[in-house]
Design a protein around this motif. Structure first.
Motif, mmCIF file in Angstrom:
data_model
loop_
_atom_site.group_PDB
_atom_site.id
_atom_site.type_symbol
_atom_site.label_atom_id
_atom_site.label_comp_id
_atom_site.label_asym_id
_atom_site.label_seq_id
_atom_site.Cartn_x
_atom_site.Cartn_y
_atom_site.Cartn_z
ATOM 1 N N ILE A 19 19.881 -13.819 -2.689
ATOM 2 C CA ILE A 19 18.463 -13.858 -3.482
ATOM 3 C C ILE A 19 18.573 -14.249 -4.903
ATOM 4 N N PRO A 20 17.874 -15.373 -5.322
ATOM 5 C CA PRO A 20 18.134 -15.685 -6.628
ATOM 6 C C PRO A 20 17.821 -14.414 -7.576
ATOM 7 N N HIS A 21 18.164 -14.307 -8.759
ATOM 8 C CA HIS A 21 18.153 -13.043 -9.596
ATOM 9 C C HIS A 21 16.523 -12.861 -9.875
ATOM 10 N N ASP A 22 15.830 -14.084 -10.157
ATOM 11 C CA ASP A 22 14.570 -13.919 -10.650
ATOM 12 C C ASP A 22 13.749 -13.905 -9.418
ATOM 13 N N GLU A 23 14.067 -13.908 -8.303
ATOM 14 C CA GLU A 23 13.099 -13.547 -7.259
ATOM 15 C C GLU A 23 13.459 -12.330 -6.573
ATOM 16 N N ALA A 24 14.472 -11.492 -6.944
ATOM 17 C CA ALA A 24 14.698 -10.047 -6.358
ATOM 18 C C ALA A 24 13.877 -9.172 -6.777
ATOM 19 N N GLN A 25 13.572 -8.423 -5.645
ATOM 20 C CA GLN A 25 12.609 -7.293 -5.917
ATOM 21 C C GLN A 25 13.145 -6.064 -5.344
ATOM 22 N N ARG A 26 13.196 -4.798 -5.922
ATOM 23 C CA ARG A 26 13.537 -3.572 -5.157
ATOM 24 C C ARG A 26 12.587 -2.789 -4.900
ATOM 25 N N VAL A 27 12.199 -2.467 -3.687
ATOM 26 C CA VAL A 27 11.006 -1.809 -2.974
ATOM 27 C C VAL A 27 11.424 -0.664 -2.495
ATOM 28 N N THR A 28 10.577 0.323 -2.954
ATOM 29 C CA THR A 28 10.775 1.807 -2.353
ATOM 30 C C THR A 28 9.646 1.991 -1.444
ATOM 31 N N LEU A 29 10.069 2.778 -0.406
ATOM 32 C CA LEU A 29 9.187 3.086 0.710
ATOM 33 C C LEU A 29 9.325 4.520 1.048
ATOM 34 N N ALA A 30 8.194 5.267 1.338
ATOM 35 C CA ALA A 30 8.446 6.712 1.972
ATOM 36 C C ALA A 30 7.418 6.646 3.281
ATOM 37 N N TYR A 31 7.934 7.280 4.419
ATOM 38 C CA TYR A 31 7.435 7.520 5.436
ATOM 39 C C TYR A 31 7.773 8.766 6.195
ATOM 40 N N ASN A 32 6.974 9.638 6.408
ATOM 41 C CA ASN A 32 7.184 10.777 7.142
ATOM 42 C C ASN A 32 8.358 11.614 6.627
ATOM 43 N N GLY A 33 8.617 11.458 5.447
ATOM 44 C CA GLY A 33 9.343 12.294 4.507
ATOM 45 C C GLY A 33 10.550 11.706 4.455
ATOM 46 N N SER B 177 13.513 -10.361 -1.252
ATOM 47 C CA SER B 177 13.096 -11.680 -2.100
ATOM 48 C C SER B 177 11.676 -11.518 -2.286
ATOM 49 N N ALA B 178 11.186 -12.239 -3.246
ATOM 50 C CA ALA B 178 9.660 -12.277 -3.615
ATOM 51 C C ALA B 178 8.905 -12.631 -2.303
ATOM 52 N N HIS B 179 9.199 -13.462 -1.480
ATOM 53 C CA HIS B 179 8.455 -13.890 -0.351
ATOM 54 C C HIS B 179 8.430 -12.431 0.619
ATOM 55 N N GLU B 180 9.689 -11.913 0.908
ATOM 56 C CA GLU B 180 9.621 -10.800 1.545
ATOM 57 C C GLU B 180 8.975 -9.564 1.291
ATOM 58 N N ALA B 181 9.115 -9.315 -0.177
ATOM 59 C CA ALA B 181 8.250 -8.318 -0.689
ATOM 60 C C ALA B 181 6.689 -8.442 -0.617
ATOM 61 N N ALA B 182 6.240 -9.888 -0.596
ATOM 62 C CA ALA B 182 4.785 -10.181 -0.495
ATOM 63 C C ALA B 182 4.399 -10.047 1.187
ATOM 64 N N SER B 183 5.230 -10.556 1.902
ATOM 65 C CA SER B 183 5.059 -10.291 3.397
ATOM 66 C C SER B 183 4.815 -8.671 3.727
ATOM 67 N N LEU B 184 5.670 -7.752 3.032
ATOM 68 C CA LEU B 184 5.581 -6.329 3.335
ATOM 69 C C LEU B 184 4.276 -5.962 2.566
ATOM 70 N N GLY B 185 3.972 -6.391 1.614
ATOM 71 C CA GLY B 185 2.822 -6.032 0.810
ATOM 72 C C GLY B 185 1.521 -6.247 1.884
ATOM 73 N N GLU B 186 1.570 -7.400 2.346
ATOM 74 C CA GLU B 186 0.531 -7.984 3.243
ATOM 75 C C GLU B 186 0.358 -6.939 4.568
ATOM 76 N N ALA B 187 1.541 -6.601 4.813
ATOM 77 C CA ALA B 187 1.700 -5.848 6.317
ATOM 78 C C ALA B 187 0.994 -4.423 5.907
ATOM 79 N N LEU B 188 1.287 -3.946 4.807
ATOM 80 C CA LEU B 188 0.945 -2.499 4.319
ATOM 81 C C LEU B 188 -0.381 -2.380 3.684
ATOM 82 N N GLU B 189 -1.013 -3.503 3.348
ATOM 83 C CA GLU B 189 -2.214 -3.521 2.899
ATOM 84 C C GLU B 189 -3.539 -2.690 3.521
ATOM 85 N N PRO B 190 -3.533 -2.747 4.670
ATOM 86 C CA PRO B 190 -4.477 -1.998 5.491
ATOM 87 C C PRO B 190 -4.370 -0.446 5.128
#
Length: 120
Positions: free
Chosen positions: A18-32, A40-53
């Motif tokens: 992932i290019p440095h300027d596109e990398a995002q570290r995402v932290t998730l928590a589920y059931n403890g 990547s920015a695209h993957e993080a955006a896709s995750l955000g869209e999936a979790l939005e509801p």
């Protein structure tokens, strides 16, 4: 002589660089369970869209509330059951304390016996 250190960030989802300027570290928590992902920015955006509801309907909580785990009461039974179990266990030669939690293995012996009595 000069030294150049290069850090390559790799997507935890795809394994691609992932290019440095596109990398995002995402932290998730589920059931403890907590996870950290480099995306990547695209993957993080896709995750955000999936979790939005779910995120839009959930309650915001503090970090302390997120990490608190209610003690398990699975298999503990009621005080009345514990009293009966204590009496039965003692009468059948098992060592059990006068107060406090009855060990799970002894509760299983008691419950198995009660199930056999009720089946007969």
């Amino acid at each position: 002589m000069a030294t150049k250190e290069v850090i390559i960030i790799t997507s935890d989802l795809t394994g691609k660089d992932i290019p440095h300027d596109e990398a995002q570290r995402v932290t998730l928590a589920y059931n403890g369970e907590f996870r950290s992902l480099d995306l990547s920015a695209h993957e993080a955006a896709s995750l955000g869209e999936a979790l939005e509801p779910f995120m839009s309907r959930g309650r915001k909580i503090t970090k302390d509330e997120a990490t608190y785990r209610k003690p398990s009461t699975k298999g503990m039974g009621t005080n009345a059951e514990a009293s009966k179990a204590r009496k039965w266990l003692k009468a059948n030669g098992h060592k059990v304390s006068e107060k406090g939690r009855i060990p799970a293995d002894l509760m299983s012996v008691y419950r198995d016996s009660m199930a056999l009595d009720n089946a007969a």
